[in-house]
Motif scaffolding. Structure first.
Motif, PDB file in Angstrom:
ATOM      1  N   ASP A  20       1.037  -1.136   0.476  1.00 45.92           N
ATOM      2  CA  ASP A  20      -0.010  -0.246  -0.085  1.00 45.92           C
ATOM      3  C   ASP A  20       1.014   1.338   0.025  1.00 45.92           C
ATOM      4  O   ASP A  20       1.789   1.405   0.782  1.00 45.92           O
ATOM      5  N   ARG A  21       0.186   2.090  -0.930  1.00 46.35           N
ATOM      6  CA  ARG A  21       1.348   3.233  -1.332  1.00 46.35           C
ATOM      7  C   ARG A  21       0.326   4.489  -0.843  1.00 46.35           C
ATOM      8  O   ARG A  21      -0.529   4.984  -1.671  1.00 46.35           O
ATOM      9  N   PRO A  22       0.815   5.131   0.612  1.00 49.46           N
ATOM     10  CA  PRO A  22      -0.593   6.384   1.004  1.00 49.46           C
ATOM     11  C   PRO A  22       0.410   7.469   0.911  1.00 49.46           C
ATOM     12  O   PRO A  22       1.538   7.762  -0.060  1.00 49.46           O
ATOM     13  N   GLN A  23      -0.717   8.312   0.106  1.00 46.35           N
ATOM     14  CA  GLN A  23      -0.552   9.406  -0.494  1.00 46.35           C
ATOM     15  C   GLN A  23       0.533  10.795   0.456  1.00 46.35           C
ATOM     16  O   GLN A  23       0.489  10.221   0.896  1.00 46.35           O
ATOM     17  N   GLY A  24       1.102  11.269  -0.586  1.00 47.62           N
ATOM     18  CA  GLY A  24       2.468  12.088  -0.146  1.00 47.62           C
ATOM     19  C   GLY A  24       2.474  12.844   0.299  1.00 47.62           C
ATOM     20  O   GLY A  24       0.917  13.675   0.819  1.00 47.62           O
ATOM     21  N   LEU A  25       3.322  13.983   0.530  1.00 49.44           N
ATOM     22  CA  LEU A  25       2.964  15.042   1.185  1.00 49.44           C
ATOM     23  C   LEU A  25       2.651  16.099  -0.043  1.00 49.44           C
ATOM     24  O   LEU A  25       2.180  15.884  -0.778  1.00 49.44           O
ATOM     25  N   PRO A  26       1.643  17.143   0.603  1.00 52.10           N
ATOM     26  CA  PRO A  26       1.032  18.521  -0.847  1.00 52.10           C
ATOM     27  C   PRO A  26       2.438  19.311  -1.202  1.00 52.10           C
ATOM     28  O   PRO A  26       3.454  19.200  -0.726  1.00 52.10           O
TER      29      PRO A  26
END
Length: 77
Positions: A20-26
């Motif tokens: 699972d690859r979470p969303q990165g920083l804005p």
């Protein structure tokens, strides 16, 4: 006379799950400018290590069950 060949049981389903690859920083430059440079560098190191581990997991799963996970690119240092 037939020879017995040991058969390996397949891995449990919960182990054959793509990383699972979470969303990165804005990506807002204003937001990133607020993060102190040493902290930002640490975040980058952690993210690269996570990505490398996720890619390794996906390759291992694809070796066991070909085509299960998408082929990803490991970020360079």
């Amino acid at each position: 006379m037939p020879v017995a060949v040991p058969v390996k049981d397949p891995a449990p389903a919960e182990l054959i799950r793509c990383a699972d690859r979470p969303q990165g920083l804005p990506e807002s430059k204003d937001m990133l400018a607020q993060i102190p440079t040493p902290v930002r560098a640490a975040i980058i190191r952690i993210a690269r290590a996570f990505a490398a581990n996720a890619a390794q997991l996906d390759r291992l799963i694809n070796w066991e069950a070909p085509g299960t996970c998408p082929v990803g690119k490991v970020p360079s240092k």
